[in-house]
Motif scaffolding. Sequence first.
Motif, PDB file in Angstrom:
ATOM      1  N   SER A 255      32.458 -14.624  39.497  1.00 18.06           N
ATOM      2  CA  SER A 255      32.179 -13.199  39.314  1.00 18.06           C
ATOM      3  C   SER A 255      32.490 -12.802  37.875  1.00 18.06           C
ATOM      4  O   SER A 255      33.434 -13.300  37.258  1.00 18.06           O
ATOM      5  CB  SER A 255      32.986 -12.338  40.297  1.00 18.06           C
ATOM      6  N   VAL A 256      31.660 -11.904  37.357  1.00 18.60           N
ATOM      7  CA  VAL A 256      31.831 -11.336  36.016  1.00 18.60           C
ATOM      8  C   VAL A 256      31.461  -9.852  36.096  1.00 18.60           C
ATOM      9  O   VAL A 256      30.802  -9.420  37.042  1.00 18.60           O
ATOM     10  CB  VAL A 256      30.935 -12.042  34.968  1.00 18.60           C
ATOM     11  N   PRO A 257      31.845  -9.062  35.104  1.00 21.96           N
ATOM     12  CA  PRO A 257      31.403  -7.665  35.102  1.00 21.96           C
ATOM     13  C   PRO A 257      29.878  -7.574  35.083  1.00 21.96           C
ATOM     14  O   PRO A 257      29.215  -8.302  34.339  1.00 21.96           O
ATOM     15  CB  PRO A 257      32.006  -7.108  33.811  1.00 21.96           C
ATOM     16  N   ARG A 258      29.351  -6.679  35.874  1.00 19.95           N
ATOM     17  CA  ARG A 258      27.907  -6.484  35.958  1.00 19.95           C
ATOM     18  C   ARG A 258      27.389  -5.809  34.685  1.00 19.95           C
ATOM     19  O   ARG A 258      28.071  -4.984  34.083  1.00 19.95           O
ATOM     20  CB  ARG A 258      27.608  -5.620  37.173  1.00 19.95           C
ATOM     21  N   TRP A 259      26.156  -6.126  34.316  1.00 21.02           N
ATOM     22  CA  TRP A 259      25.623  -5.730  33.019  1.00 21.02           C
ATOM     23  C   TRP A 259      25.647  -4.218  32.805  1.00 21.02           C
ATOM     24  O   TRP A 259      26.236  -3.732  31.822  1.00 21.02           O
ATOM     25  CB  TRP A 259      24.186  -6.255  32.858  1.00 21.02           C
ATOM     26  N   LEU A 260      25.040  -3.421  33.691  1.00 17.39           N
ATOM     27  CA  LEU A 260      24.915  -1.989  33.439  1.00 17.39           C
ATOM     28  C   LEU A 260      26.257  -1.265  33.406  1.00 17.39           C
ATOM     29  O   LEU A 260      26.543  -0.538  32.433  1.00 17.39           O
ATOM     30  CB  LEU A 260      23.985  -1.336  34.467  1.00 17.39           C
ATOM     31  N   PRO A 261      27.127  -1.407  34.421  1.00 16.19           N
ATOM     32  CA  PRO A 261      28.423  -0.734  34.321  1.00 16.19           C
ATOM     33  C   PRO A 261      29.208  -1.155  33.085  1.00 16.19           C
ATOM     34  O   PRO A 261      29.905  -0.333  32.477  1.00 16.19           O
ATOM     35  CB  PRO A 261      29.149  -1.170  35.610  1.00 16.19           C
ATOM     36  N   GLU A 262      29.078  -2.425  32.697  1.00 17.51           N
ATOM     37  CA  GLU A 262      29.823  -2.909  31.535  1.00 17.51           C
ATOM     38  C   GLU A 262      29.259  -2.331  30.239  1.00 17.51           C
ATOM     39  O   GLU A 262      30.019  -1.955  29.332  1.00 17.51           O
ATOM     40  CB  GLU A 262      29.783  -4.442  31.500  1.00 17.51           C
ATOM     41  N   VAL A 263      27.953  -2.232  30.124  1.00 21.63           N
ATOM     42  CA  VAL A 263      27.341  -1.627  28.931  1.00 21.63           C
ATOM     43  C   VAL A 263      27.827  -0.190  28.772  1.00 21.63           C
ATOM     44  O   VAL A 263      28.149   0.252  27.659  1.00 21.63           O
ATOM     45  CB  VAL A 263      25.807  -1.683  29.021  1.00 21.63           C
ATOM     46  N   ILE A 264      27.883   0.552  29.873  1.00 23.33           N
ATOM     47  CA  ILE A 264      28.363   1.936  29.809  1.00 23.33           C
ATOM     48  C   ILE A 264      29.799   1.982  29.313  1.00 23.33           C
ATOM     49  O   ILE A 264      30.162   2.818  28.468  1.00 23.33           O
ATOM     50  CB  ILE A 264      28.224   2.607  31.189  1.00 23.33           C
TER      51      ILE A 264
ATOM     52  N   GLY B 299      27.896  -1.559  41.623  1.00 26.33           N
ATOM     53  CA  GLY B 299      29.036  -2.466  41.786  1.00 26.33           C
ATOM     54  C   GLY B 299      29.479  -3.016  40.452  1.00 26.33           C
ATOM     55  O   GLY B 299      28.667  -3.524  39.680  1.00 26.33           O
ATOM     56  N   LYS B 300      30.772  -2.904  40.137  1.00 23.44           N
ATOM     57  CA  LYS B 300      31.256  -3.307  38.809  1.00 23.44           C
ATOM     58  C   LYS B 300      31.167  -4.816  38.593  1.00 23.44           C
ATOM     59  O   LYS B 300      31.036  -5.272  37.469  1.00 23.44           O
ATOM     60  CB  LYS B 300      32.695  -2.838  38.596  1.00 23.44           C
ATOM     61  N   SER B 301      31.238  -5.586  39.671  1.00 21.92           N
ATOM     62  CA  SER B 301      31.234  -7.044  39.547  1.00 21.92           C
ATOM     63  C   SER B 301      29.962  -7.650  40.120  1.00 21.92           C
ATOM     64  O   SER B 301      29.478  -7.221  41.172  1.00 21.92           O
ATOM     65  CB  SER B 301      32.439  -7.645  40.275  1.00 21.92           C
ATOM     66  N   MET B 302      29.449  -8.641  39.413  1.00 16.14           N
ATOM     67  CA  MET B 302      28.347  -9.466  39.915  1.00 16.14           C
ATOM     68  C   MET B 302      28.928 -10.798  40.353  1.00 16.14           C
ATOM     69  O   MET B 302      29.713 -11.412  39.631  1.00 16.14           O
ATOM     70  CB  MET B 302      27.322  -9.688  38.805  1.00 16.14           C
ATOM     71  N   VAL B 303      28.571 -11.242  41.550  1.00 16.28           N
ATOM     72  CA  VAL B 303      29.085 -12.500  42.089  1.00 16.28           C
ATOM     73  C   VAL B 303      27.923 -13.467  42.277  1.00 16.28           C
ATOM     74  O   VAL B 303      26.940 -13.140  42.947  1.00 16.28           O
ATOM     75  CB  VAL B 303      29.809 -12.285  43.435  1.00 16.28           C
ATOM     76  N   LEU B 304      28.048 -14.644  41.686  1.00 19.19           N
ATOM     77  CA  LEU B 304      27.012 -15.670  41.782  1.00 19.19           C
ATOM     78  C   LEU B 304      27.565 -16.884  42.514  1.00 19.19           C
ATOM     79  O   LEU B 304      28.725 -17.266  42.315  1.00 19.19           O
ATOM     80  CB  LEU B 304      26.537 -16.088  40.393  1.00 19.19           C
ATOM     81  N   TYR B 305      26.708 -17.507  43.350  1.00 14.46           N
ATOM     82  CA  TYR B 305      27.133 -18.640  44.176  1.00 14.46           C
ATOM     83  C   TYR B 305      26.278 -19.865  43.857  1.00 14.46           C
ATOM     84  O   TYR B 305      25.056 -19.762  43.686  1.00 14.46           O
ATOM     85  CB  TYR B 305      26.999 -18.297  45.660  1.00 14.46           C
ATOM     86  N   PHE B 306      26.936 -21.026  43.809  1.00 20.18           N
ATOM     87  CA  PHE B 306      26.259 -22.272  43.448  1.00 20.18           C
ATOM     88  C   PHE B 306      26.772 -23.420  44.317  1.00 20.18           C
ATOM     89  O   PHE B 306      27.897 -23.390  44.817  1.00 20.18           O
ATOM     90  CB  PHE B 306      26.530 -22.624  41.981  1.00 20.18           C
TER      91      PHE B 306
END
Length: 230
Positions: free
Chosen positions: A103-112, A217-224
């Motif tokens: 998980s990392v900060p999501r692009w749009l909330p983080e840009v703001i 959502g402030k966080s984006m979660v990616l699964y691999f």
Amino acid sequence: MGCGAGRHAFEMYRRGADVIAFDQDADELSGVRDLFTAMKEAGEVPAGAEADVKEGDALSLPFADGEFDRIVCAEVLEHIWADVDAIKEMVRVLRPGGTLAVSVPRWLPEVINWKLSADYHNAPGGHIRIYTDHELIDKITKAGRPNDGTDGDAMIFTGKSYAHGLHAPYWWIKCAVGVENNDHPLARGYQKLLEWQIMKNPLSLRVADKVLDPVIGKSMVLYFTKPDAA
């Protein structure tokens, strides 16, 4: 990987996993170890589950190839300059067929946040980049391939979700009124709301999170998954 105060490690331990909480901060790890012990003594973990801590560098993990079934890396990569090297290390110590959640900060909330306050990301150890989902998926899926140009199996991207929808407005408020201005009425009031969520998690806030997660959502979660040669 990058366990910090141990939130995810505690939950995995509570569910019966054998856990290694890894971080470079010895003081944080000391607290995590103490709580692991307290959880076991209080009977909060299933019989047979084990947990320990390990201090080290994310760019040179002190573990053997394929040592772990699952790896969780939550809100860490945005702090690391050599993020690709850290990703390659995680892929190395993950067994074939194992799973990785990042998980990392999501692009749009983080840009703001960055637009509202330079102090938000310029602090020592702060965020040094803003990921798009395409960038991070590309970096992780390619991490398993050899550096010599030969063919190799890439990590398999299996899904994406978003989390912490109620947290994004809190940080927008903090960035607007001053990141260190903890006494501002708006910031203090919203913090109490989040504390209520953590401690009680009432139905109203669960519903609010479910609605807001996909939108802000402030966080984006990616699964691999790591390919299994067998």
